[in-house]
Design an enzyme around this catalytic site. Sequence first.
Site, PDB file in Angstrom:
ATOM      1  N   CYS A 119       0.802  -1.223   0.000  1.00  0.00           N
ATOM      2  CA  CYS A 119       0.000   0.000   0.000  1.00  0.00           C
ATOM      3  C   CYS A 119       0.835   1.274   0.000  1.00  0.00           C
ATOM      4  CB  CYS A 119      -1.018  -0.047   1.131  1.00  0.00           C
ATOM      5  SG  CYS A 119      -2.357  -1.234   0.745  1.00  0.00           S
ATOM      6  N   ASP A 120       0.150   2.393   0.100  1.00  0.00           N
ATOM      7  CA  ASP A 120       0.624   3.681  -0.396  1.00  0.00           C
ATOM      8  C   ASP A 120       2.033   4.094   0.027  1.00  0.00           C
ATOM      9  OD1 ASP A 120      -2.092   3.476  -0.906  1.00  0.00           O
ATOM     10  OD2 ASP A 120      -2.406   5.627  -0.813  1.00  0.00           O
ATOM     11  N   CYS A 192      -6.412  -1.158  -3.355  1.00  0.00           N
ATOM     12  CA  CYS A 192      -7.680  -0.752  -3.983  1.00  0.00           C
ATOM     13  C   CYS A 192      -7.554  -0.662  -5.503  1.00  0.00           C
ATOM     14  CB  CYS A 192      -8.152   0.555  -3.387  1.00  0.00           C
ATOM     15  SG  CYS A 192      -8.546   0.411  -1.620  1.00  0.00           S
ATOM     16  N   SER A 469      -5.309  11.686  -2.605  1.00  0.00           N
ATOM     17  CA  SER A 469      -5.309  10.257  -2.860  1.00  0.00           C
ATOM     18  C   SER A 469      -5.239  10.032  -4.362  1.00  0.00           C
ATOM     19  CB  SER A 469      -6.594   9.632  -2.310  1.00  0.00           C
ATOM     20  OG  SER A 469      -6.802   8.349  -2.835  1.00  0.00           O
TER      21      SER A 469
END
Length: 554
Positions: A119-120, A192, A469
Amino acid sequence: MRSDGIKKGIERTPNKSLLYALGYTDEEIERPLIGVVSSYNEVVPGHMNIDKIADAVKAGIRAAGGTPIMFPAIAVCDGIAMGHIGMKYSLVTRDLIADSTEAMVLAHQFDGLVMIPNCDKNVPGLLMAAARLNIPTIFCSGGPMLSGRLSDGRRTCLSTMFEAVGAYHAGTMSAEEVEDYTLNACPTCGSCSGMYTANSMNCLTEAIGMALKGNGTIPAVYSARLRLAKHTGMKIMELVEKDIRPRDIMTEAAFHNAETVDMALGCSTNTMLHLPAIAHEAGVELGLDFVNEISGRTPNLCHLAPAGDTFMEDLDRAGGVYAVMKELTKKDLLDTSLMTVTGKTVGENIADSVNMDVNIIRPLEAPFMEVGGIAVLKGNLAERGCVVKQSAVSESMMVHKGPARVFDCEDDAIKAIYAKEINPGDVVIIRYEGPKGGPGMREMLNPTSAIMGMGLGDSVALITDGRFSGATRGASIGHVSPEAAAGGNIALVKEGDIISINIPEHTISMEVSNEELAERRKDWVCPEPRVQTGYLKRYAKLVTSADQGAILEA
């Protein structure tokens, strides 16, 4: 081997006794010791499957003659952290991840590393660590989530989930319809499903040469992801044997390749924070000045969510990152001579790649846009630059002029949007949310999604010294540098000032004279930091503005 420092000679028998305490045999200890950095946890959907990925990586290492030794890395779920104080702790984990990985690796003298992020901030944090440590390293991410389906069969994802909340406040969606999104937007484990920050960085890890084919796109739930993990475990042994290191791969030319692929894919604007920070650790200075040049010559070939209605599984089916790279070679937009973790060059890696779906990956001669996905704007509102994902901006908002609506924090802006106090034509300014001012540079998915959900996406722009985001779309302009807390001109904007935005010409300004700005600066006083304890207090003292990648200064 590096690990000889903890296992060879009479002086190291105390160290070796502790390896015995772990249950390792002489045979295992004699082999190269490979650190497996697992980002598994039970709070991030993109990481809940990483225990299976780590097991597969370890199997590959053993099959190729190494001994895997796993240790953890933290990760924050930006979606869960969104909209409250938790978001201040997202970007800051990037440096915590890099620092803690450095500590573990140097303390235990591994011969090689397999990084398993997803993730990010987890991906760039581990890439920063890899560049800093410079021992043989390879990446294998946890993989993207599948897209969701609403009860009527329409596909959906996290970005539409956030926009549904705005639609509810606008009175155009019922609570029952919002519940349909809530139940179906995130149907599986994985990062996502759109071209958000996590998937952007996993794709760019592949493009820069630090991961095998498919790293960025094979869905988390596919068995192909486990096979990729096993092959990654096998490949690290070859990298150790040949002593191929991250800085042999992450060169200045490789970063420019990554920026080019970034433009073609339409990646998250957060890549403009992370690539310079990773490059800095590799001894490469990668400022914003070169971005528009790369974007100007690189067509945008993909419109994945939030820019379009396709998802990571579609990109994977169409041929993935390698197919995009192959398209870019039609005009020699990539340096194909560069070394990668495959032990082969970029050109050798992509030689047999085929674009399997020209609707997902547009041919170079018929792109979605003639220029890349990201643009850097400059002017008296952002003297050192700011960033916009131009591939996700409607044509009507590429040039915009309107009155400033000024807010000194994200929370006040959201209240005004939901209260219907923002009018068509307005330019929402959210300041003191930068790396230093936040502190922590919160993502602004809530206000941007609120603007879209309220039906203002084609008439209202948002400008901030915070960030967005990857799920954000619309005329959302972030990373304003210098930030307000560092004395940037965004701190001097007043309610009603006319703001002019011209994305094609890369300009952003407020129609206020230099003399007036000088007068306003005499009266400006930087507000007290919102957080004055703990890690965020230390972070705010050391962090630079976004144009430098929000890196920490020693």
